[in-house]
Design a protein around this motif. Sequence first.
Motif, PDB file in Angstrom:
ATOM      1  N   HIS A   1       0.056   6.997  -6.657  1.00 45.09           N
ATOM      2  CA  HIS A   1      -1.400   7.142  -6.783  1.00 45.09           C
ATOM      3  C   HIS A   1      -2.007   5.979  -7.573  1.00 45.09           C
ATOM      4  O   HIS A   1      -2.849   6.176  -8.457  1.00 45.09           O
ATOM      5  CB  HIS A   1      -1.761   8.473  -7.451  1.00 45.09           C
ATOM      6  CG  HIS A   1      -1.234   9.668  -6.717  1.00 45.09           C
ATOM      7  ND1 HIS A   1      -1.533  10.958  -7.106  1.00 45.09           N
ATOM      8  CD2 HIS A   1      -0.431   9.791  -5.628  1.00 45.09           C
ATOM      9  CE1 HIS A   1      -0.937  11.810  -6.288  1.00 45.09           C
ATOM     10  NE2 HIS A   1      -0.260  11.130  -5.385  1.00 45.09           N
ATOM     11  N   TRP A   2      -1.577   4.764  -7.253  1.00 44.70           N
ATOM     12  CA  TRP A   2      -2.060   3.562  -7.934  1.00 44.70           C
ATOM     13  C   TRP A   2      -3.302   3.059  -7.196  1.00 44.70           C
ATOM     14  O   TRP A   2      -3.198   2.432  -6.153  1.00 44.70           O
ATOM     15  CB  TRP A   2      -0.947   2.506  -7.958  1.00 44.70           C
ATOM     16  CG  TRP A   2      -1.326   1.195  -8.551  1.00 44.70           C
ATOM     17  CD1 TRP A   2      -2.474   0.864  -9.195  1.00 44.70           C
ATOM     18  CD2 TRP A   2      -0.521   0.005  -8.539  1.00 44.70           C
ATOM     19  NE1 TRP A   2      -2.446  -0.454  -9.599  1.00 44.70           N
ATOM     20  CE2 TRP A   2      -1.269  -1.003  -9.215  1.00 44.70           C
ATOM     21  CE3 TRP A   2       0.736  -0.301  -8.041  1.00 44.70           C
ATOM     22  CZ2 TRP A   2      -0.775  -2.290  -9.373  1.00 44.70           C
ATOM     23  CZ3 TRP A   2       1.216  -1.596  -8.209  1.00 44.70           C
ATOM     24  CH2 TRP A   2       0.478  -2.574  -8.881  1.00 44.70           C
ATOM     25  N   ASP A   3      -4.468   3.358  -7.747  1.00 45.72           N
ATOM     26  CA  ASP A   3      -5.728   2.951  -7.140  1.00 45.72           C
ATOM     27  C   ASP A   3      -6.108   1.542  -7.602  1.00 45.72           C
ATOM     28  O   ASP A   3      -5.779   1.117  -8.708  1.00 45.72           O
ATOM     29  CB  ASP A   3      -6.852   3.917  -7.517  1.00 45.72           C
ATOM     30  CG  ASP A   3      -6.574   5.336  -7.047  1.00 45.72           C
ATOM     31  OD1 ASP A   3      -5.797   5.493  -6.089  1.00 45.72           O
ATOM     32  OD2 ASP A   3      -7.142   6.279  -7.645  1.00 45.72           O
TER      33      ASP A   3
ATOM     34  N   GLN B   1       0.811  -1.217   0.000  1.00 46.06           N
ATOM     35  CA  GLN B   1       0.000   0.000   0.000  1.00 46.06           C
ATOM     36  C   GLN B   1       0.845   1.268   0.000  1.00 46.06           C
ATOM     37  O   GLN B   1       0.554   2.222  -0.729  1.00 46.06           O
ATOM     38  CB  GLN B   1      -0.950   0.011   1.196  1.00 46.06           C
ATOM     39  CG  GLN B   1      -1.890   1.208   1.185  1.00 46.06           C
ATOM     40  CD  GLN B   1      -3.089   1.025   2.091  1.00 46.06           C
ATOM     41  OE1 GLN B   1      -3.745  -0.006   2.034  1.00 46.06           O
ATOM     42  NE2 GLN B   1      -3.355   2.004   2.933  1.00 46.06           N
TER      43      GLN B   1
ATOM     44  N   ARG C   1       2.230   1.776  -3.437  1.00 47.24           N
ATOM     45  CA  ARG C   1       1.169   2.178  -4.367  1.00 47.24           C
ATOM     46  C   ARG C   1       0.769   3.633  -4.156  1.00 47.24           C
ATOM     47  O   ARG C   1       0.516   4.373  -5.106  1.00 47.24           O
ATOM     48  CB  ARG C   1      -0.056   1.284  -4.191  1.00 47.24           C
ATOM     49  CG  ARG C   1       0.077  -0.097  -4.813  1.00 47.24           C
ATOM     50  CD  ARG C   1      -1.088  -0.992  -4.468  1.00 47.24           C
ATOM     51  NE  ARG C   1      -2.333  -0.275  -4.307  1.00 47.24           N
ATOM     52  CZ  ARG C   1      -3.224  -0.523  -3.340  1.00 47.24           C
ATOM     53  NH1 ARG C   1      -2.982  -1.456  -2.440  1.00 47.24           N
ATOM     54  NH2 ARG C   1      -4.347   0.160  -3.270  1.00 47.24           N
TER      55      ARG C   1
ATOM     56  N   ASN D   1     -12.438   0.531  -6.453  1.00 44.39           N
ATOM     57  CA  ASN D   1     -13.037   1.827  -6.157  1.00 44.39           C
ATOM     58  C   ASN D   1     -12.299   2.558  -5.039  1.00 44.39           C
ATOM     59  O   ASN D   1     -12.769   3.588  -4.554  1.00 44.39           O
ATOM     60  CB  ASN D   1     -14.506   1.653  -5.760  1.00 44.39           C
ATOM     61  CG  ASN D   1     -15.331   1.094  -6.902  1.00 44.39           C
ATOM     62  OD1 ASN D   1     -15.191   1.540  -8.035  1.00 44.39           O
ATOM     63  ND2 ASN D   1     -16.182   0.124  -6.611  1.00 44.39           N
ATOM     64  N   GLN D   2     -11.164   1.990  -4.624  1.00 42.15           N
ATOM     65  CA  GLN D   2     -10.428   2.564  -3.505  1.00 42.15           C
ATOM     66  C   GLN D   2      -9.314   3.482  -4.003  1.00 42.15           C
ATOM     67  O   GLN D   2      -8.445   3.063  -4.764  1.00 42.15           O
ATOM     68  CB  GLN D   2      -9.834   1.445  -2.644  1.00 42.15           C
ATOM     69  CG  GLN D   2     -10.865   0.468  -2.115  1.00 42.15           C
ATOM     70  CD  GLN D   2     -11.944   1.150  -1.297  1.00 42.15           C
ATOM     71  OE1 GLN D   2     -11.642   1.911  -0.382  1.00 42.15           O
ATOM     72  NE2 GLN D   2     -13.200   0.888  -1.627  1.00 42.15           N
ATOM     73  N   ALA D   3      -9.343   4.740  -3.566  1.00 39.56           N
ATOM     74  CA  ALA D   3      -8.318   5.707  -3.948  1.00 39.56           C
ATOM     75  C   ALA D   3      -7.319   5.851  -2.808  1.00 39.56           C
ATOM     76  O   ALA D   3      -7.705   6.048  -1.656  1.00 39.56           O
ATOM     77  CB  ALA D   3      -8.952   7.054  -4.260  1.00 39.56           C
ATOM     78  N   HIS D   4      -6.028   5.729  -3.125  1.00 41.94           N
ATOM     79  CA  HIS D   4      -4.981   5.815  -2.115  1.00 41.94           C
ATOM     80  C   HIS D   4      -3.896   6.776  -2.584  1.00 41.94           C
ATOM     81  O   HIS D   4      -2.743   6.394  -2.783  1.00 41.94           O
ATOM     82  CB  HIS D   4      -4.380   4.439  -1.836  1.00 41.94           C
ATOM     83  CG  HIS D   4      -5.306   3.514  -1.107  1.00 41.94           C
ATOM     84  ND1 HIS D   4      -5.658   3.691   0.218  1.00 41.94           N
ATOM     85  CD2 HIS D   4      -5.982   2.416  -1.516  1.00 41.94           C
ATOM     86  CE1 HIS D   4      -6.498   2.737   0.596  1.00 41.94           C
ATOM     87  NE2 HIS D   4      -6.706   1.954  -0.442  1.00 41.94           N
TER      88      HIS D   4
END
Length: 433
Positions: free
Chosen positions: A154-156, A147, A150, A159-162
Motif C-alpha cells: 500500500h505504498w502510495d 507498481q 508497491r 495523490n494516487q492510491a494503489h
Amino acid sequence: MTGPRQSELLAREAVRLAPGASEESALGRRVFVEGSGSVLTDLDGDQYIDLAAGTLTQSLGHCHPEVVAALTEQAGRLWNVHDFATADRAELCELLARLLPEQLDTYGFFSTGAEVVEAALRAVQAVADPGRNRIGALRHGFHGKTQGARMLVHWDIGNQAHAGNSILGYSPYCYRCPLELEYPSCGVRCASLVRRHITEKSNVSALVFEPVLGAAGVIVPPPGYWEQIADSARQNGVMLVADEVLTGGGRTGTFLASERFGVQPDLVALSKGMASGFPFAVLAGRAEVLRHPRAAGAGSTASTYANNPLGIAAAKATLQVVARDTLIENVRTLGALLDDRLAELKSRFEVLGDVRGLGLLHGLEFVRSRESREPAPEIARAVYLAALDLGLRTSLGGHIIRLAPPFTIDRALLEEGIALLGRALEQVTEAGR
C-alpha cells in the motif's frame, strides 16, 4: 569531507541529473572510482572500509577477480540473445539445485529484485484457484518500486492510491510493537493476527514476505513467529512467497534466511548478492507452481534483459566461490563477532535504542532516549557522516544504519570498521552534550 575533485564533478552533474538519489548518496557526496574487496577509493584518493557492501550486494566484495574474469570473458563473446540458451545457463541451474532447498527445483532468471518480485506475483495469480484473488503482505515490508510491488504494501505516491488487492499483516517489530505488547509474554500475537487475517482466509492465494525485513531496519522475527504462520499457510492452501532479494545467497548464515526459521516457501525471489552486485535475479520455485500450465505460457519468464549471458556468468562465478570457499560458514563466524562488537557499542551509547541482526546483516536503531524510543534520524545522519569522514561506509535510511559487510572481509578489517563506527559515535555524542 568531500574532496575538491569530487565537489567539482558533483557540481557538474547536478546541472543535468534528476534529483531523488538515496539519502546516503545525497548526504555523503562521494564519488567512488575504485573498489577492491572490502575497500573503496574515491576520486580524491581517500579510502573507505565498505560495511555496506555496495547496496548490500557485494557478497564477494568489490571486483572479485573470478567474477571480473567471468564477466570479461563473457563480454568478449556474447551479451544478449533474448532468452535463448547459452553455454552457462544449464550449469547455473545445476549449481542452484545444489545450494537451494530441495523443493525449490525450478528457476527463472531476471535482471532486478523488483522484476523478479513481479514475476513471482504473475506466477501466483496464474495458478491461484478461483476465488483466491487476494494476496497477503507485511507492514513495513519492501518489495521494490514497481507498481505491483508497491501495491503489495500500500505504498502510495502523490495523490494516487494503489492499495490493490493485498491484505497487510503485522510484522514482528518487537522493539516498536504496534500492539504495545512485550515478547515473550505476548504469545507472538502479531503472528496469530497474520494467521487470522491472511493465512486462514479462503480468498487469499499467497503471503509475500521478507523473512528478515531489510529496508525497514533489519527486523528479525522472534521464535514462534514464522513457525505459526508457515504451518497455518500450509494447512489452508496459502502459498508462501519469500522475498529474499536481500537475504538470499548466504547473508544471514544460511543460503536462504527462510531456512533459519524452518520455512519452506513455494517461491523465492533472489537478487542483490547472487551475482556480486551485477544486475541479476532468480525466481526459484516448486515445479508444481512454475511448471503449471497456467504459469508457463510463452513469455512468462522472458524480458529484454532476463537470462542475459553476462548476469548468468557473474552469478555462476559468485556462487561457485561461495560454495568452494565455504563462505556461508564464514558469515556465521564473522556474524557472531559482529553481534559481540555491536552489543558492546549498544552498552556504551544511549543513542542506540536497539541493535539486531543475523549473520552479516545488522541494523542499528537510533533514538533520542531509551525511555521514549523516539526515532532520531538526525543522530543517525550525524553518525553516518562522521563515519564516512573517518573512512567507513555504512548504509543509512531514516533513523537506521545498516551494516552488511562482504562475506570475504577479514576479521581484522571488520574489527577496524567497527572501531571506526565507535569513534563516530563518540564524536557525535560528545558534540551533543
